[in-house]
Design a protein around this motif. Structure first.
Motif, PDB file in Angstrom:
ATOM      1  N   ALA A  65       0.832  -1.207   0.000  1.00 40.76           N
ATOM      2  CA  ALA A  65       0.000   0.000   0.000  1.00 40.76           C
ATOM      3  C   ALA A  65       0.865   1.254   0.000  1.00 40.76           C
ATOM      4  O   ALA A  65       1.865   1.337   0.714  1.00 40.76           O
ATOM      5  CB  ALA A  65      -0.920  -0.001   1.218  1.00 40.76           C
ATOM      6  N   ASN A  66       0.456   2.226  -0.805  1.00 39.68           N
ATOM      7  CA  ASN A  66       1.155   3.509  -0.848  1.00 39.68           C
ATOM      8  C   ASN A  66       0.589   4.501   0.158  1.00 39.68           C
ATOM      9  O   ASN A  66       1.280   5.426   0.587  1.00 39.68           O
ATOM     10  CB  ASN A  66       1.056   4.110  -2.253  1.00 39.68           C
ATOM     11  N   ILE A 138      -9.595  11.329  17.875  1.00 39.70           N
ATOM     12  CA  ILE A 138      -9.726  10.263  16.873  1.00 39.70           C
ATOM     13  C   ILE A 138      -8.684  10.458  15.776  1.00 39.70           C
ATOM     14  O   ILE A 138      -7.970   9.518  15.388  1.00 39.70           O
ATOM     15  CB  ILE A 138     -11.140  10.251  16.265  1.00 39.70           C
ATOM     16  N   PHE A 139      -8.565  11.675  15.277  1.00 40.46           N
ATOM     17  CA  PHE A 139      -7.587  11.976  14.232  1.00 40.46           C
ATOM     18  C   PHE A 139      -6.164  11.741  14.745  1.00 40.46           C
ATOM     19  O   PHE A 139      -5.311  11.197  14.035  1.00 40.46           O
ATOM     20  CB  PHE A 139      -7.743  13.424  13.763  1.00 40.46           C
ATOM     21  N   GLN A 140      -5.924  12.147  15.982  1.00 34.26           N
ATOM     22  CA  GLN A 140      -4.584  11.992  16.554  1.00 34.26           C
ATOM     23  C   GLN A 140      -4.215  10.517  16.713  1.00 34.26           C
ATOM     24  O   GLN A 140      -3.083  10.109  16.406  1.00 34.26           O
ATOM     25  CB  GLN A 140      -4.519  12.717  17.901  1.00 34.26           C
ATOM     26  N   ASN A 141      -5.163   9.712  17.179  1.00 36.98           N
ATOM     27  CA  ASN A 141      -4.885   8.290  17.372  1.00 36.98           C
ATOM     28  C   ASN A 141      -4.713   7.560  16.040  1.00 36.98           C
ATOM     29  O   ASN A 141      -3.891   6.641  15.928  1.00 36.98           O
ATOM     30  CB  ASN A 141      -5.995   7.641  18.192  1.00 36.98           C
ATOM     31  N   LEU A 142      -5.477   7.957  15.041  1.00 41.45           N
ATOM     32  CA  LEU A 142      -5.302   7.351  13.720  1.00 41.45           C
ATOM     33  C   LEU A 142      -3.945   7.721  13.130  1.00 41.45           C
ATOM     34  O   LEU A 142      -3.306   6.905  12.449  1.00 41.45           O
ATOM     35  CB  LEU A 142      -6.430   7.793  12.787  1.00 41.45           C
ATOM     36  N   LYS A 143      -3.486   8.925  13.412  1.00 43.85           N
ATOM     37  CA  LYS A 143      -2.152   9.316  12.954  1.00 43.85           C
ATOM     38  C   LYS A 143      -1.083   8.492  13.665  1.00 43.85           C
ATOM     39  O   LYS A 143      -0.072   8.104  13.057  1.00 43.85           O
ATOM     40  CB  LYS A 143      -1.920  10.807  13.201  1.00 43.85           C
ATOM     41  N   THR A 144      -1.293   8.205  14.944  1.00 46.32           N
ATOM     42  CA  THR A 144      -0.355   7.360  15.689  1.00 46.32           C
ATOM     43  C   THR A 144      -0.238   5.983  15.037  1.00 46.32           C
ATOM     44  O   THR A 144       0.863   5.442  14.866  1.00 46.32           O
ATOM     45  CB  THR A 144      -0.821   7.206  17.148  1.00 46.32           C
ATOM     46  N   ILE A 145      -1.382   5.416  14.651  1.00 45.35           N
ATOM     47  CA  ILE A 145      -1.381   4.105  13.994  1.00 45.35           C
ATOM     48  C   ILE A 145      -0.677   4.186  12.641  1.00 45.35           C
ATOM     49  O   ILE A 145       0.153   3.339  12.299  1.00 45.35           O
ATOM     50  CB  ILE A 145      -2.825   3.593  13.825  1.00 45.35           C
ATOM     51  N   SER A 146      -0.990   5.216  11.867  1.00 43.63           N
ATOM     52  CA  SER A 146      -0.394   5.332  10.528  1.00 43.63           C
ATOM     53  C   SER A 146       1.111   5.577  10.602  1.00 43.63           C
ATOM     54  O   SER A 146       1.869   5.107   9.748  1.00 43.63           O
ATOM     55  CB  SER A 146      -1.076   6.449   9.734  1.00 43.63           C
ATOM     56  N   ASN A 147       1.551   6.306  11.625  1.00 41.27           N
ATOM     57  CA  ASN A 147       2.991   6.544  11.786  1.00 41.27           C
ATOM     58  C   ASN A 147       3.737   5.233  12.013  1.00 41.27           C
ATOM     59  O   ASN A 147       4.844   5.035  11.497  1.00 41.27           O
ATOM     60  CB  ASN A 147       3.244   7.493  12.957  1.00 41.27           C
ATOM     61  N   ARG A 148       3.118   4.350  12.768  1.00 45.34           N
ATOM     62  CA  ARG A 148       3.750   3.055  13.009  1.00 45.34           C
ATOM     63  C   ARG A 148       3.831   2.235  11.717  1.00 45.34           C
ATOM     64  O   ARG A 148       4.728   1.406  11.551  1.00 45.34           O
ATOM     65  CB  ARG A 148       2.976   2.286  14.083  1.00 45.34           C
ATOM     66  N   LEU A 149       2.902   2.493  10.803  1.00 43.06           N
ATOM     67  CA  LEU A 149       2.903   1.789   9.518  1.00 43.06           C
ATOM     68  C   LEU A 149       3.750   2.508   8.470  1.00 43.06           C
ATOM     69  O   LEU A 149       3.902   2.007   7.350  1.00 43.06           O
ATOM     70  CB  LEU A 149       1.467   1.662   8.997  1.00 43.06           C
ATOM     71  N   LYS A 151       2.940   5.100   6.850  1.00 42.50           N
ATOM     72  CA  LYS A 151       2.048   5.466   5.753  1.00 42.50           C
ATOM     73  C   LYS A 151       1.331   6.771   6.105  1.00 42.50           C
ATOM     74  O   LYS A 151       1.220   7.146   7.272  1.00 42.50           O
ATOM     75  CB  LYS A 151       0.990   4.387   5.504  1.00 42.50           C
ATOM     76  N   ILE A 152       0.825   7.427   5.084  1.00 42.76           N
ATOM     77  CA  ILE A 152       0.074   8.666   5.273  1.00 42.76           C
ATOM     78  C   ILE A 152      -1.422   8.364   5.188  1.00 42.76           C
ATOM     79  O   ILE A 152      -1.869   7.657   4.284  1.00 42.76           O
ATOM     80  CB  ILE A 152       0.453   9.703   4.199  1.00 42.76           C
ATOM     81  N   VAL A 153      -2.186   8.887   6.148  1.00 41.87           N
ATOM     82  CA  VAL A 153      -3.644   8.789   6.063  1.00 41.87           C
ATOM     83  C   VAL A 153      -4.132   9.892   5.130  1.00 41.87           C
ATOM     84  O   VAL A 153      -4.077  11.075   5.457  1.00 41.87           O
ATOM     85  CB  VAL A 153      -4.307   8.927   7.449  1.00 41.87           C
ATOM     86  N   GLU A 154      -4.591   9.491   3.961  1.00 44.97           N
ATOM     87  CA  GLU A 154      -5.039  10.469   2.971  1.00 44.97           C
ATOM     88  C   GLU A 154      -6.430  11.001   3.268  1.00 44.97           C
ATOM     89  O   GLU A 154      -6.768  12.117   2.894  1.00 44.97           O
ATOM     90  CB  GLU A 154      -5.036   9.837   1.576  1.00 44.97           C
ATOM     91  N   ARG A 155      -7.230  10.187   3.946  1.00 44.18           N
ATOM     92  CA  ARG A 155      -8.635  10.575   4.095  1.00 44.18           C
ATOM     93  C   ARG A 155      -9.265   9.820   5.255  1.00 44.18           C
ATOM     94  O   ARG A 155      -8.984   8.640   5.468  1.00 44.18           O
ATOM     95  CB  ARG A 155      -9.354  10.243   2.790  1.00 44.18           C
ATOM     96  N   ILE A 156     -10.082  10.529   6.009  1.00 43.89           N
ATOM     97  CA  ILE A 156     -10.863   9.913   7.082  1.00 43.89           C
ATOM     98  C   ILE A 156     -12.331  10.135   6.761  1.00 43.89           C
ATOM     99  O   ILE A 156     -12.777  11.270   6.568  1.00 43.89           O
ATOM    100  CB  ILE A 156     -10.499  10.504   8.453  1.00 43.89           C
TER     101      ILE A 156
END
Length: 307
Positions: A65-66, A138-149, A151-156
């Motif tokens: 995944a990109n 919610i946004f902050q926690n999703l960023k925490t998850i994406s940082n570990r991956l 990857k960039i979260v393009e859209r919520i």
């Protein structure tokens, strides 16, 4: 072609789909689910440990995944609907939203709650709005998850809104028809009515037993038909608690009343090179993945982001 890991959170599980945009449309390259869910509002809660461990193990199979898209359930969203008036100002809209936030979270600053504002189809010659208010955590926690991956979260996205996108992509013949979309979860149904990009109605319906669902849906459809002086043609069911007995009961009781009553298949117009066994699994649980598919598609409803 770039691939997107689309993550759909639900009250029961996490759904993952690896989707690729090709010249002929969407292509499904992988999918998976966790065995439990994640409390994304309280990420540090020890109750999340097992699910997080399983999630990050599963994601190893999605390394191509990109980027990432995420869709969240309504339980993390404050929804408020309110009428407008001609030339309503941004300050007036903000006043309504701030009041809703203070009623639900009096200890917080309203600026801690990013909000998506959707303009609904007017009612009785008055404009009408749906505000989806999401805690910033919610946004902050999703960023925490994406940082570990890495990857960039393009859209919520929000599950019900995202599912509108999936529906219109997979059922282009319904674009000019009025359709009711029913996302069935545990004890609740997210019910919305759309016609193409026109967003008519949203409501949350509570139920106690599956046997109640057909009548509750039909009554809500009748209410919307009466209020808007329209005729809803189709009903599509999906979600984690959508099952064949409920669909059959709805068809048996009200099948002659509507043009179609179906289970929403978000992979209907999606190509795939999955192995045969994976395709069989996919066909059985496809209706769980509508938010995942919709989150990688263009937004069909105009929205204003506030804060």
């Amino acid at each position: 072609m770039e691939q997107t890991l689309s993550i759909g959170f639900s009250p029961e599980r996490i759904y993952l789909a690896l989707l690729e945009k090709t010249q002929i449309g969407l292509k499904l390259n992988n999918l998976a689910t966790t065995s439990s869910t994640l409390d994304i509002e309280n990420l540090d809660n020890p109750i999340n440990n097992d699910c997080l461990e399983e999630f990050f193990e599963i994601v190893k199979g999605f390394q191509n995944a990109n980027s990432i898209t995420v869709s969240i359930p309504m339980e993390y969203v404050i929804l408020t609907q309110f009428p407008g008036r001609p030339n309503i100002t941004n300050d007036e809209i903000m006043s309504v939203i701030n009041m809703e936030i203070r009623q639900n979270y009096p200890q917080f600053n309203p600026e801690e709650f990013p909000t998506f504002l959707f303009e609904l189809v007017p009612r009785k010659n008055h404009s009408y709005f749906l505000a989806a208010i999401i805690p910033k955590i919610i946004f902050q926690n999703l960023k925490t998850i994406s940082n570990r991956l890495n990857k960039i979260v393009e859209r919520i996205e929000i599950n019900q809104i995202s599912s509108h996108n999936a529906f219109l992509y997979n059922y282009p013949e319904e674009k000019s028809n009025l359709a009711a979309l029913c996302n069935i979860s545990d004890k609740f149904i997210d019910f919305s009515v759309i016609k193409g990009s026109d967003f008519f109605f949203y409501n949350l319906i509570k139920y106690n037993t599956f046997d109640e669902i057909p009548e509750l849906i039909d009554k809500t459809v009748s209410k919307v038909n009466s209020e808007f002086q329209i005729q809803i043609n189709s009903i599509y069911l999906f979600g984690t608690h959508c099952n064949k007995p409920t669909l059959d009961l709805l068809v048996n009781k009200y099948g002659k009343k509507y043009n179609s009553i179906k289970r929403l298949n978000p992979f209907r117009m999606v190509t795939s090179e999955l192995e045969a066994i994976d395709k069989q699994i996919c066909s059985r649980i496809a209706h769980h993945f509508a938010p995942c598919v919709g989150a990688v598609l263009p937004e069909i409803h105009k929205r204003i982001k506030i804060y």
